[in-house]
Design an enzyme around this catalytic site. Structure first.
Site, PDB file in Angstrom:
ATOM      1  N   ARG A 141       0.843  -1.195   0.000  1.00 15.23           N
ATOM      2  CA  ARG A 141       0.000   0.000   0.000  1.00 15.23           C
ATOM      3  C   ARG A 141       0.882   1.250   0.000  1.00 15.23           C
ATOM      4  O   ARG A 141       2.096   1.154   0.094  1.00 15.23           O
ATOM      5  CB  ARG A 141      -0.911  -0.005   1.248  1.00 15.23           C
ATOM      6  N   GLU A 156      -3.937   3.888  14.382  1.00 18.68           N
ATOM      7  CA  GLU A 156      -4.767   2.938  15.135  1.00 18.68           C
ATOM      8  C   GLU A 156      -5.301   3.472  16.453  1.00 18.68           C
ATOM      9  O   GLU A 156      -6.157   2.830  17.061  1.00 18.68           O
ATOM     10  CB  GLU A 156      -4.008   1.620  15.358  1.00 18.68           C
ATOM     11  N   ASP A 182      -4.468 -11.402  13.855  1.00 21.40           N
ATOM     12  CA  ASP A 182      -3.530 -10.326  14.208  1.00 21.40           C
ATOM     13  C   ASP A 182      -3.600  -9.996  15.700  1.00 21.40           C
ATOM     14  O   ASP A 182      -2.714  -9.357  16.244  1.00 21.40           O
ATOM     15  CB  ASP A 182      -3.777  -9.075  13.350  1.00 21.40           C
TER      16      ASP A 182
HETATM   17  N1  LIG Z   1      -5.971 -10.459   9.435  1.00 23.83           N
HETATM   18  C1  LIG Z   1      -6.108  -9.237   8.939  1.00 23.83           C
HETATM   19  O1  LIG Z   1      -5.525  -8.888   7.917  1.00 23.83           O
HETATM   20  C2  LIG Z   1      -7.041  -8.274   9.602  1.00 23.83           C
HETATM   21  C3  LIG Z   1      -7.465  -7.112   8.941  1.00 23.83           C
HETATM   22  C4  LIG Z   1      -8.378  -6.278   9.574  1.00 23.83           C
HETATM   23  C5  LIG Z   1      -8.843  -6.582  10.861  1.00 23.83           C
HETATM   24  N2  LIG Z   1      -8.380  -7.707  11.478  1.00 23.83           N
HETATM   25  C6  LIG Z   1      -8.833  -8.122  12.820  1.00 23.83           C
HETATM   26  O2  LIG Z   1     -10.135  -8.659  12.799  1.00 23.83           O
HETATM   27  C7  LIG Z   1     -10.660  -8.616  14.130  1.00 23.83           C
HETATM   28  C8  LIG Z   1     -12.096  -8.082  14.122  1.00 23.83           C
HETATM   29  O3  LIG Z   1     -12.056  -6.708  13.775  1.00 23.83           O
HETATM   30  P1  LIG Z   1     -13.396  -5.820  13.701  1.00 23.83           P
HETATM   31  O4  LIG Z   1     -12.990  -4.503  13.144  1.00 23.83           O
HETATM   32  O5  LIG Z   1     -14.496  -6.593  13.054  1.00 23.83           O
HETATM   33  O6  LIG Z   1     -13.735  -5.652  15.247  1.00 23.83           O
HETATM   34  P2  LIG Z   1     -15.151  -5.151  15.844  1.00 23.83           P
HETATM   35  O7  LIG Z   1     -14.835  -4.578  17.186  1.00 23.83           O
HETATM   36  O8  LIG Z   1     -15.880  -4.314  14.858  1.00 23.83           O
HETATM   37  O9  LIG Z   1     -15.975  -6.516  16.026  1.00 23.83           O
HETATM   38  C9  LIG Z   1     -15.635  -7.504  16.950  1.00 23.83           C
HETATM   39  C10 LIG Z   1     -16.882  -8.254  17.346  1.00 23.83           C
HETATM   40  O10 LIG Z   1     -16.469  -9.388  18.125  1.00 23.83           O
HETATM   41  C11 LIG Z   1     -17.505  -9.598  19.071  1.00 23.83           C
HETATM   42  N3  LIG Z   1     -17.038 -10.471  20.128  1.00 23.83           N
HETATM   43  C12 LIG Z   1     -16.150 -10.200  21.123  1.00 23.83           C
HETATM   44  N4  LIG Z   1     -16.000 -11.271  21.914  1.00 23.83           N
HETATM   45  C13 LIG Z   1     -16.802 -12.248  21.409  1.00 23.83           C
HETATM   46  C14 LIG Z   1     -17.100 -13.577  21.785  1.00 23.83           C
HETATM   47  N5  LIG Z   1     -16.540 -14.157  22.852  1.00 23.83           N
HETATM   48  N6  LIG Z   1     -17.966 -14.276  21.022  1.00 23.83           N
HETATM   49  C15 LIG Z   1     -18.522 -13.727  19.937  1.00 23.83           C
HETATM   50  N7  LIG Z   1     -18.311 -12.467  19.531  1.00 23.83           N
HETATM   51  C16 LIG Z   1     -17.462 -11.743  20.271  1.00 23.83           C
HETATM   52  C17 LIG Z   1     -17.861  -8.181  19.529  1.00 23.83           C
HETATM   53  O11 LIG Z   1     -19.120  -8.150  20.184  1.00 23.83           O
HETATM   54  C18 LIG Z   1     -17.843  -7.428  18.198  1.00 23.83           C
HETATM   55  O12 LIG Z   1     -19.145  -7.397  17.596  1.00 23.83           O
HETATM   56  C19 LIG Z   1      -9.674  -7.743  14.917  1.00 23.83           C
HETATM   57  O13 LIG Z   1      -8.790  -8.560  15.641  1.00 23.83           O
HETATM   58  C20 LIG Z   1      -8.927  -7.000  13.842  1.00 23.83           C
HETATM   59  O14 LIG Z   1      -7.656  -6.557  14.261  1.00 23.83           O
HETATM   60  C21 LIG Z   1      -7.492  -8.544  10.870  1.00 23.83           C
END
Ligand SMILES: NC(=O)c1ccc[n+]([C@@H]2O[C@H](COP(=O)([O-])OP(=O)(O)OC[C@H]3O[C@@H](n4cnc5c(N)ncnc54)[C@H](O)[C@@H]3O)[C@@H](O)[C@H]2O)c1
Length: 371
Positions: free
Chosen positions: A15, A118, A270
């Site tokens: 990016r 972040e 992550d």
């Molecule tokens: N791998 C990658 O390239 C990449 C890219 C972007 C984001 N991510 C990761 O993805 C993850 C999710 O991000 P997001 O923006 O959707 O977060 P978010 O905060 O929008 O959503 C997280 C959800 O998880 C739910 N949750 C928490 N504990 C729970 C449980 N025990 N059971 C069920 N649901 C539960 C919450 O209620 C919430 O709705 C983060 O760790 C983020 O860093 C990874």
């Protein structure tokens, strides 16, 4: 103001911090933008496009950093970039300082203003510069999963949407936030049967309204997770507890009971991942198998689609870049508390509480320093 846009040097990072559209807006506002040669190449933005938008193309990273008042990047600087730090420089990028004490030391020693994407907050208290990457990763998780479900790639040979007379695949999404909702949209669009599990019942109510009952929602508990994962062809992990490691809510024994050839995409990897059998992978070797279940656990999924990701990221970051350029660092940050929450280092002082906590250091709230 002079704004520098270096080429990203972190492994597999494709990016870029500012697009030609951003350069045009900054140039029209009277600022000078220095773009390192080929900085946008992997995101499909050529030097010519930047030049036509008003940028000056610079031959080396050293000059891009040296001549700029503000450097706009995507990823945290890697070691070879530390030498470019100097007093008076403002750096706007993802910093992820908590696990990086050496980078923190360097930014403090050189009195660089380190503003991290972040930790910026919007008025609603959410993290607006993290959202676009979750939107990308959530959407990608379904297309990656669909591809791994093909026989050639180790999957069960199931077509996500089925065909008339043959049922669609079962997609189970855990976590109904940005990643989960984005995944649900794509999976439903492809014709899959989608079950989404979240611990937040209000969020499930909202999703039930949004998707008009096409989405099966389940409250998060080990009984429901065990049943849903047992039936899943594709399991997507998208839980987040902000600031904490992801809870391992899909256990090893649940994975053992999944169908052979089922696919897991743990987007939450992550933050350590929410599936016990998952471990972080990279694009060089993205997947592995446990008990016949394919696991895909790439920590920076958006880097696979750099054109879309750069556009999505810069849509969110650019208004802040423009504020810094127009108002100057101090006035821009003092005028917006949520923006100031992005400041991690200021004039040799650590200003971010979570970074200080994780590194066992002192910190001073940036509010006090901006007065
Ligand atoms: N791998 C990658 O390239 C990449 C890219 C972007 C984001 N991510 C990761 O993805 C993850 C999710 O991000 P997001 O923006 O959707 O977060 P978010 O905060 O929008 O959503 C997280 C959800 O998880 C739910 N949750 C928490 N504990 C729970 C449980 N025990 N059971 C069920 N649901 C539960 C919450 O209620 C919430 O709705 C983060 O760790 C983020 O860093 C990874």
């Amino acid at each position: 103001m002079i704004i520098g846009v270096p080429k990203e040097v972190k492994d597999h990072e494709s990016r870029v911090g500012i697009t030609p559209a951003g350069v045009k807006a900054l140039s029209e506002a009277g600022h000078k933008v220095l773009v390192e040669h080929n900085a946008g190449e992997l995101s499909a933005f050529s030097d010519d496009e930047y030049q036509n938008a008003g940028a000056e193309i610079v031959g080396s990273a050293y000059d891009t950093w040296r001549l700029a008042d503000l450097v706009v990047k995507v990823k945290e600087p890697v070691e070879k970039e530390y030498d470019y730090f100097r007093e008076g420089l403002a750096l706007f990028t993802y910093l992820h300082l908590a696990p990086l004490p050496v980078l923190t030391d360097k930014l403090l020693a050189k009195k660089v203003t380190g503003i991290a994407y972040e930790t910026i907050r919007d008025r609603a208290g959410t993290l607006p510069l993290l959202t676009p990457m979750s939107e990308v990763a959530g959407r990608m998780s379904v297309q990656v999963g669909a591809s791994y479900l093909e026989k050639e790639r180790g999957g069960r040979g199931v077509l996500l949407g089925g065909v008339p007379g043959v049922p669609p695949a079962n997609v189970c999404i855990i976590g109904g936030g940005i990643v989960g909702t984005s995944a649900a949209k794509i999976a439903l669009g492809m014709g899959a049967k989608v079950t989404l599990i979240d611990m937040n019942l209000n969020r499930l109510r909202e999703l039930d309204d949004i998707f008009g009952g096409r989405l099966y929602t389940l409250a998060s508990n080990s009984y429901n997770i065990a049943r849903a994962t047992h039936e899943a062809d594709l399991l997507i992990g998208g839980v987040l507890i902000p600031g904490a490691a992801a809870p391992k809510i899909v256990t090893k024994s649940m994975v053992e009971k999944m169908k052979r050839g089922a696919v897991i995409v743990d987007v939450a990897i992550d933050q350590g991942g929410c599936i016990e059998t998952a471990h972080a992978t990279s694009f060089s070797d993205p997947s592995f198998e446990v008990n016949g279940v394919v696991h895909y656990c790439v920590t920076n999924m958006p880097a696979a689609v750099p054109n879309t990701s750069t556009l999505a990221l810069t849509n969110a970051t650019f208004p802040y870049v423009m504020k810094l350029a127009q108002m100057g660092q101090k006035a821009a940050l003092a005028a917006d508390e949520g923006f100031a929450a992005g400041v991690n280092t200021w004039d040799g002082i650590l200003t971010c509480a979570p970074v200080a906590q994780s590194q066992g250091r002192e910190f001073t709230p940036v509010k006090q320093l901006l007065q």
